[in-house]
Design a protein around this motif. Structure first.
Motif, PDB file in Angstrom:
ATOM      1  N   LEU A   1     -16.954   8.797  -0.660  1.00 47.39           N
ATOM      2  CA  LEU A   1     -18.017   7.850  -0.349  1.00 47.39           C
ATOM      3  C   LEU A   1     -19.345   8.373  -0.889  1.00 47.39           C
ATOM      4  N   ALA A   2     -20.064   7.502  -1.591  1.00 46.33           N
ATOM      5  CA  ALA A   2     -21.374   7.855  -2.148  1.00 46.33           C
ATOM      6  C   ALA A   2     -22.297   6.660  -1.963  1.00 46.33           C
ATOM      7  N   GLY A   3     -22.800   6.486  -0.733  1.00 45.57           N
ATOM      8  CA  GLY A   3     -23.678   5.351  -0.442  1.00 45.57           C
ATOM      9  C   GLY A   3     -22.931   4.034  -0.589  1.00 45.57           C
ATOM     10  N   PRO A   4     -23.374   3.157  -1.500  1.00 41.10           N
ATOM     11  CA  PRO A   4     -22.732   1.858  -1.658  1.00 41.10           C
ATOM     12  C   PRO A   4     -21.459   1.895  -2.485  1.00 41.10           C
ATOM     13  N   VAL A   5     -21.026   3.094  -2.893  1.00 37.66           N
ATOM     14  CA  VAL A   5     -19.870   3.237  -3.783  1.00 37.66           C
ATOM     15  C   VAL A   5     -18.750   3.992  -3.091  1.00 37.66           C
ATOM     16  N   ALA A   6     -17.519   3.527  -3.305  1.00 41.33           N
ATOM     17  CA  ALA A   6     -16.332   4.242  -2.856  1.00 41.33           C
ATOM     18  C   ALA A   6     -15.425   4.470  -4.055  1.00 41.33           C
ATOM     19  N   VAL A   7     -14.881   5.684  -4.164  1.00 41.55           N
ATOM     20  CA  VAL A   7     -14.042   6.038  -5.310  1.00 41.55           C
ATOM     21  C   VAL A   7     -12.658   6.472  -4.815  1.00 41.55           C
ATOM     22  N   PRO A   8     -11.684   5.556  -4.834  1.00 32.37           N
ATOM     23  CA  PRO A   8     -10.315   5.949  -4.475  1.00 32.37           C
ATOM     24  C   PRO A   8      -9.795   7.018  -5.423  1.00 32.37           C
ATOM     25  N   ASP A   9      -8.961   7.924  -4.873  1.00 34.31           N
ATOM     26  CA  ASP A   9      -8.569   9.097  -5.630  1.00 34.31           C
ATOM     27  C   ASP A   9      -7.244   9.615  -5.095  1.00 34.31           C
ATOM     28  N   GLN A  10      -6.414  10.144  -5.982  1.00 33.61           N
ATOM     29  CA  GLN A  10      -5.165  10.809  -5.601  1.00 33.61           C
ATOM     30  C   GLN A  10      -4.274   9.915  -4.738  1.00 33.61           C
ATOM     31  N   ILE A  11      -4.050   8.705  -5.224  1.00 32.81           N
ATOM     32  CA  ILE A  11      -3.166   7.755  -4.540  1.00 32.81           C
ATOM     33  C   ILE A  11      -1.730   8.073  -4.946  1.00 32.81           C
ATOM     34  N   THR A  12      -0.896   8.432  -3.991  1.00 32.23           N
ATOM     35  CA  THR A  12       0.482   8.801  -4.310  1.00 32.23           C
ATOM     36  C   THR A  12       1.447   8.193  -3.298  1.00 32.23           C
ATOM     37  N   THR A  13       2.654   7.915  -3.790  1.00 27.45           N
ATOM     38  CA  THR A  13       3.742   7.452  -2.932  1.00 27.45           C
ATOM     39  C   THR A  13       4.943   8.350  -3.167  1.00 27.45           C
ATOM     40  N   VAL A  14       5.564   8.805  -2.099  1.00 30.31           N
ATOM     41  CA  VAL A  14       6.769   9.622  -2.205  1.00 30.31           C
ATOM     42  C   VAL A  14       7.845   8.811  -2.926  1.00 30.31           C
ATOM     43  N   PRO A  15       8.538   9.408  -3.910  1.00 33.85           N
ATOM     44  CA  PRO A  15       9.473   8.640  -4.742  1.00 33.85           C
ATOM     45  C   PRO A  15      10.436   7.737  -3.987  1.00 33.85           C
ATOM     46  N   GLU A  16      11.028   8.220  -2.922  1.00 36.01           N
ATOM     47  CA  GLU A  16      12.026   7.401  -2.223  1.00 36.01           C
ATOM     48  C   GLU A  16      11.415   6.236  -1.438  1.00 36.01           C
ATOM     49  N   HIS A  17      10.079   6.182  -1.387  1.00 30.88           N
ATOM     50  CA  HIS A  17       9.437   5.075  -0.673  1.00 30.88           C
ATOM     51  C   HIS A  17       8.667   4.140  -1.616  1.00 30.88           C
ATOM     52  N   ARG A  18       8.908   4.272  -2.922  1.00 29.37           N
ATOM     53  CA  ARG A  18       8.206   3.432  -3.879  1.00 29.37           C
ATOM     54  C   ARG A  18       8.786   2.015  -3.909  1.00 29.37           C
ATOM     55  N   ARG A  19       8.001   1.116  -4.488  1.00 29.74           N
ATOM     56  CA  ARG A  19       8.363  -0.303  -4.624  1.00 29.74           C
ATOM     57  C   ARG A  19       8.514  -0.990  -3.270  1.00 29.74           C
ATOM     58  N   ARG A  20       7.717  -0.532  -2.307  1.00 25.73           N
ATOM     59  CA  ARG A  20       7.711  -1.182  -0.988  1.00 25.73           C
ATOM     60  C   ARG A  20       6.299  -1.596  -0.587  1.00 25.73           C
ATOM     61  N   GLY A  21       5.384  -1.590  -1.539  1.00 23.03           N
ATOM     62  CA  GLY A  21       4.022  -2.027  -1.267  1.00 23.03           C
ATOM     63  C   GLY A  21       3.146  -0.995  -0.596  1.00 23.03           C
ATOM     64  N   LEU A  22       3.585   0.270  -0.561  1.00 20.33           N
ATOM     65  CA  LEU A  22       2.819   1.285   0.161  1.00 20.33           C
ATOM     66  C   LEU A  22       1.582   1.729  -0.617  1.00 20.33           C
ATOM     67  N   GLY A  23       1.668   1.754  -1.947  1.00 18.97           N
ATOM     68  CA  GLY A  23       0.480   2.073  -2.734  1.00 18.97           C
ATOM     69  C   GLY A  23      -0.610   1.053  -2.524  1.00 18.97           C
ATOM     70  N   ALA A  24      -0.216  -0.223  -2.500  1.00 20.46           N
ATOM     71  CA  ALA A  24      -1.178  -1.289  -2.236  1.00 20.46           C
ATOM     72  C   ALA A  24      -1.739  -1.173  -0.820  1.00 20.46           C
ATOM     73  N   LEU A  25      -0.899  -0.790   0.136  1.00 21.04           N
ATOM     74  CA  LEU A  25      -1.353  -0.617   1.517  1.00 21.04           C
ATOM     75  C   LEU A  25      -2.407   0.486   1.599  1.00 21.04           C
ATOM     76  N   VAL A  26      -2.167   1.617   0.926  1.00 17.92           N
ATOM     77  CA  VAL A  26      -3.140   2.705   0.925  1.00 17.92           C
ATOM     78  C   VAL A  26      -4.456   2.242   0.318  1.00 17.92           C
ATOM     79  N   MET A  27      -4.390   1.568  -0.832  1.00 17.55           N
ATOM     80  CA  MET A  27      -5.607   1.104  -1.494  1.00 17.55           C
ATOM     81  C   MET A  27      -6.381   0.129  -0.620  1.00 17.55           C
ATOM     82  N   ARG A  28      -5.718  -0.859  -0.076  1.00 20.09           N
ATOM     83  CA  ARG A  28      -6.403  -1.873   0.731  1.00 20.09           C
ATOM     84  C   ARG A  28      -6.963  -1.259   2.015  1.00 20.09           C
TER      85      ARG A  28
END
Length: 218
Positions: A142-169
């Motif tokens: 967080l930098a005032g009015p700016v947010a910078v998402p970083d290091q978004i990862t999903t464990v391989p066996e849990h991919r393709r279940r919308g979890l990356g999108a859940l983390v981002m949102r």
């Protein structure tokens, strides 16, 4: 959101990235910024050039001597590769992206739960299974009015279940609640597809090169 221009978007990106990574404050340079990182696993520092010229890149390529120093150049790989010698290794390209932040209430899919917290200006989101196992994670500086998402990862066996999108949102919504109104990041080619689906706009490519250690003579 009116496009603030590449240089300003890059400035916004590094303002939150340095918070996320706990690095030193960016130092202004005529061509952009220098950042001391000091990460033992591969990055002593980086030079960020939002509008790289051949003269500036060649000069940096000749004067930088510390291995694991990175150049982040906002242009195509093919443009800058001829400007540097073989000591500089070209890494995976990135893409500068942004999005207006809004208040969201993302819900975890069945069988998962999400936890968020903030410490030292860094938001974190953790997705676990019902048994408590790590499934996905991410953070945002967080930098005032700016947010910078970083290091978004999903464990391989849990991919393709919308979890990356859940983390981002989840990160985007939490950042909005703390006063941030613009999200900025540099995504990998794989990440770009996810972020585009979430409404992010791509503004520029980023070439990424690292100075490799000299190999001892045989």
């Amino acid at each position: 959101m009116q496009d603030p221009g590449i240089r300003e978007l890059v400035r916004m990106w590094i303002s939150g990235w340095t918070v996320s990574r706990g690095s030193a404050e960016p130092v202004d340079q005529p061509w952009g910024w220098s950042i001391d990182v000091g990460a033992p696993a591969g990055e002593v520092g980086r030079h960020v050039l939002p509008e790289p010229t051949e003269a500036d890149v060649r000069k940096l390529g000749e004067t930088v001597t510390a291995p694991t120093t990175w150049l982040k150049l906002f242009t195509e790989d093919a443009t800058v590769r001829p400007w540097l010698d073989e000591r500089w290794r070209l890494d995976v390209p990135g893409f500068l992206m942004s999005v207006p932040l809004t208040a969201e209430r993302p819900r975890a899919p069945a069988g998962y739960c999400v936890t968020t917290w903030e410490r030292g200006g860094v938001l974190r989101a953790l997705v676990r299974t019902g048994e408590g196992h790590l499934a996905a994670r991410g953070q945002a500086g967080l930098a005032g009015p700016v947010a910078v998402p970083d290091q978004i990862t999903t464990v391989p066996e849990h991919r393709r279940r919308g979890l990356g999108a859940l983390v981002m949102r989840t990160l985007q919504s939490a950042a909005y609640e703390r006063g941030a109104r613009t999200g900025v990041l540099v995504g990998t080619p794989e990440g770009q597809a996810l972020y585009t689906a979430l409404g992010w706009t791509t503004h520029a490519p980023m070439a990424s090169l690292v100075l490799q250690p000299e190999r001892p003579e045989a």
